[in-house]
Motif scaffolding. Structure first.
Motif, short mmCIF file in Angstrom:
data_model
loop_
_atom_site.label_atom_id
_atom_site.label_comp_id
_atom_site.label_asym_id
_atom_site.label_seq_id
_atom_site.Cartn_x
_atom_site.Cartn_y
_atom_site.Cartn_z
N GLU A 37 0.82 -1.50 0.07
CA GLU A 37 0.04 -0.06 -0.09
C GLU A 37 0.88 1.38 0.07
O GLU A 37 0.65 2.28 -0.71
N LEU A 38 2.14 1.27 0.61
CA LEU A 38 2.87 2.34 0.64
C LEU A 38 3.84 2.45 -0.37
O LEU A 38 4.60 3.35 -0.65
N ASN A 39 3.97 1.42 -1.28
CA ASN A 39 4.72 1.51 -2.60
C ASN A 39 6.36 1.22 -1.96
O ASN A 39 7.02 1.88 -2.74
N THR A 40 6.34 0.53 -0.99
CA THR A 40 7.90 0.31 -0.43
C THR A 40 8.17 -1.16 -0.10
O THR A 40 7.41 -2.05 -0.12
N ASP A 41 9.25 -1.22 0.25
CA ASP A 41 9.63 -2.67 0.53
C ASP A 41 10.50 -2.44 1.85
O ASP A 41 10.92 -1.56 2.34
N VAL A 42 10.35 -3.53 2.65
CA VAL A 42 11.05 -3.58 4.11
C VAL A 42 11.63 -5.07 3.93
O VAL A 42 11.01 -6.04 3.39
N GLY A 43 12.73 -5.21 4.67
CA GLY A 43 13.32 -6.60 5.02
C GLY A 43 12.73 -7.28 6.02
O GLY A 43 12.20 -6.67 6.87
N ILE A 44 13.03 -8.71 6.24
CA ILE A 44 12.32 -9.34 7.37
C ILE A 44 13.39 -10.36 7.77
O ILE A 44 14.11 -11.16 6.95
N LEU A 45 13.74 -10.22 9.28
CA LEU A 45 14.57 -11.13 9.98
C LEU A 45 13.77 -11.96 10.80
O LEU A 45 13.22 -11.52 11.65
N PHE A 46 14.28 -13.37 10.68
CA PHE A 46 13.77 -14.06 11.64
C PHE A 46 14.82 -14.44 12.69
O PHE A 46 16.14 -14.99 12.17
N ASP A 47 14.45 -14.16 13.84
CA ASP A 47 15.62 -14.54 15.11
C ASP A 47 15.21 -15.74 15.62
O ASP A 47 14.42 -15.78 16.49
N LEU A 48 16.25 -16.83 15.41
CA LEU A 48 15.93 -17.90 16.04
C LEU A 48 16.03 -18.05 17.51
O LEU A 48 17.23 -17.34 17.71
N ALA A 49 15.51 -18.98 18.03
CA ALA A 49 15.30 -19.10 19.45
C ALA A 49 16.74 -19.49 20.38
O ALA A 49 17.30 -18.85 21.19
N GLY A 50 17.33 -20.39 19.69
CA GLY A 50 18.45 -21.19 20.02
C GLY A 50 18.44 -21.85 21.26
O GLY A 50 17.32 -21.82 22.01
N GLN A 51 19.67 -22.33 21.89
CA GLN A 51 19.56 -23.12 23.20
C GLN A 51 19.78 -22.14 24.39
O GLN A 51 20.58 -21.79 24.81
N LYS A 52 18.65 -21.52 24.55
CA LYS A 52 18.74 -20.63 25.87
C LYS A 52 18.65 -21.37 27.31
O LYS A 52 17.69 -22.02 27.35
#
Length: 473
Positions: free
Chosen positions: A60-75
């Protein structure tokens, strides 16, 4: 020349405070370049809903954004407690691998590695270092500890240890989350609790086996990661300096120096670097930041981070839009005081014998010497744009690429304005497309000079070998 454009990118974590369409639109308008999904929280269904909302709003805004998935890992965490309980300095407390409801004298831990690999005298930190224990003795199933610094224990608080563990960061949940990321075509994956380059190699191998490709970011939050930083940078596409856990694992006074060192090492290698954690922590509950927080952001900009990141401030805070607006204003103001042209001279020693690297630096020098308004890179994989950006040229970088995934990944890179073009037929067509992209970008005016860098072999990865100067007509 164009007016100043903010070059340091902003990453905002989405969550309950920011996952509705109205707020997402405001966040993008205020300057978010990349949205981070913290996969330690929420469900795939909710993440998918939020992702769809982001993509709808972006369109709708005629733009693009990046997407970062942050994995949980061994907490590492303690188990459930019957109720919050205060433990005091000098008392004895037992950590057990058995699942028990915790009390003030006995609590469970979520990984047997702690019991197996820690030894008498090792230090255990709980709840971001607020509580400190020292191991007095051990049995095959338990660690008997003395409380060195007391506090209130409550369920599922995080554990940090300074002794090395053989724990692998990639979990069964992470593997399921990676498959979810593949299905939803995200741009970056961040791996938590990285210790060695093999952790990144294992992640990339798993991605490859699943016939996918992501830009992979290593989160530096463990003492071992700092010791192995050179090999981890080499193996990764980017680095996140996760100062929360890092400030618990390392002496807190070391963190600013570690931050500066890692940022410079990443720039030298042409890898993205993100400064993260508690940058505007007070804005979770307050509309205005502290002066120290503003200085922290400015320091990360002076250090030349590719991006700065907001976590709970936008995911769960009361003022997510105000937090992004504050970060954008501080970043822009700080950048205006930096002489990138002068600083370029200090980076000449970084140039290697690699052709792409030499061309990248030479194009930055031309921008400086000609006073060019724009540096245009024609890039297939995004590598040339990232390499050019690492030298922090004194003009914005327009990265023209025929690959939409590459375009979105480049949203995270310092000074880069990604631009989608059709594949080129030959070198002349590619140069014409690059110049046309510059004209359409609104980053240049008539009679501005632009510097174009590309490869004579069009549509082939890793062939950057030419520079051309054009004047906008």
């Amino acid at each position: 020349m164009t007016d100043h454009m903010r070059r340091t990118k902003i990453i905002a974590t989405v969550g309950p405070a920011s996952n509705d369409a109205k707020t997402l639109k405001q966040l993008i308008n205020e300057g978010v370049d990349v949205f981070r999904f913290n996969l330690s929280h929420s469900t795939h269904a909710q993440h998918k809903k939020t992702l769809a909302a982001i993509r709808k709003v972006s369109k709708e805004l005629n733009t693009d954004v990046g997407i970062l998935f942050d994995l949980a890992g061994q907490k590492l965490r303690i188990g459930n407690m019957k109720k919050p309980v205060e433990i005091k300095r000098g008392q004895e407390i037992t950590l057990t691998k058995n699942k028990v409801m915790g009390t003030g004298s006995r609590i469970s831990v979520n990984h047997n590695y702690l019991i197996k690999e820690l030894s008498k005298g090792d230090k255990i930190l709980i709840d971001e270092g607020r509580i400190e224990l020292k191991i007095k003795r051990k049995t095959p199933a338990e660690l008997i500890c003395t409380v060195k610094q007391g506090g209130v224990l409550s369920s599922n608080k995080g554990i940090n240890v300074t002794a090395p563990l053989s724990l692998k960061p990639l979990t069964k949940k992470d593997r399921e989350d990676i498959k979810f990321a593949i299905e939803n075509k995200v741009d970056w994956l961040a791996l938590s609790f990285v210790r060695h380059k093999s952790d990144i190699s294992d992640l990339k191998a798993f991605i490859k086996r699943n016939k996918a490709h992501f830009a992979v970011m290593a989160k530096i939050e463990k003492k071992e990661a700092v010791s192995n930083i050179d090999e981890i940078i080499e193996a990764s596409d980017g680095i996140m300096i996760a100062r929360g856990d890092l400030g618990v694992e390392m002496p807190v006074e070391d963190v600013p120096l570690i931050q500066k060192t890692i940022i410079e090492k990443c720039m030298q290698k042409g890898k993205a670097v993100v400064t993260a954690t508690q940058m505007l922590e007070s804005m979770i509950n307050n509309r205005r930041p502290t002066r120290a927080e503003v200085n922290d952001i400015a320091n990360a900009i002076f250090d030349q981070s590719d991006a700065v990141m907001l976590s709970a401030e936008t995911a769960a805070g009361k003022y997510p839009v105000a937090a992004v607006k504050t970060m954008a204003k501080v970043a822009g103001k700080t950048e205006s005081a930096i002489d990138y042209a002068w600083m370029l001279r200090d980076k000449e020693a970084w140039v290697s014998a690699d052709i792409t690297d030499a061309i990248s630096f030479a194009s930055c020098e031309l921008v400086r010497d000609l006073g060019a308004a724009l540096l245009v890179t024609s890039t297939q994989s995004g590598a040339t744009a990232a390499r050019v950006a690492a030298y922090r040229p004194p003009a914005p970088i327009l990265a023209a690429t025929p690959d939409k995934r590459v375009m979105n990944r480049l949203k995270l890179i310092f000074g880069v304005v990604p631009y989608l073009i059709n594949p080129s037929k030959n070198i002349n067509d590619m140069l014409a497309k690059a110049k046309q992209a510059a004209k359409q970008s609104s980053l240049v005016r008539k009679n501005d000079k632009i510097v174009i860098t590309a490869g004579a072999l069009v549509n082939v990865v890793g062939t950057t070998n030419l520079i051309k100067v054009e004047t906008i007509d």
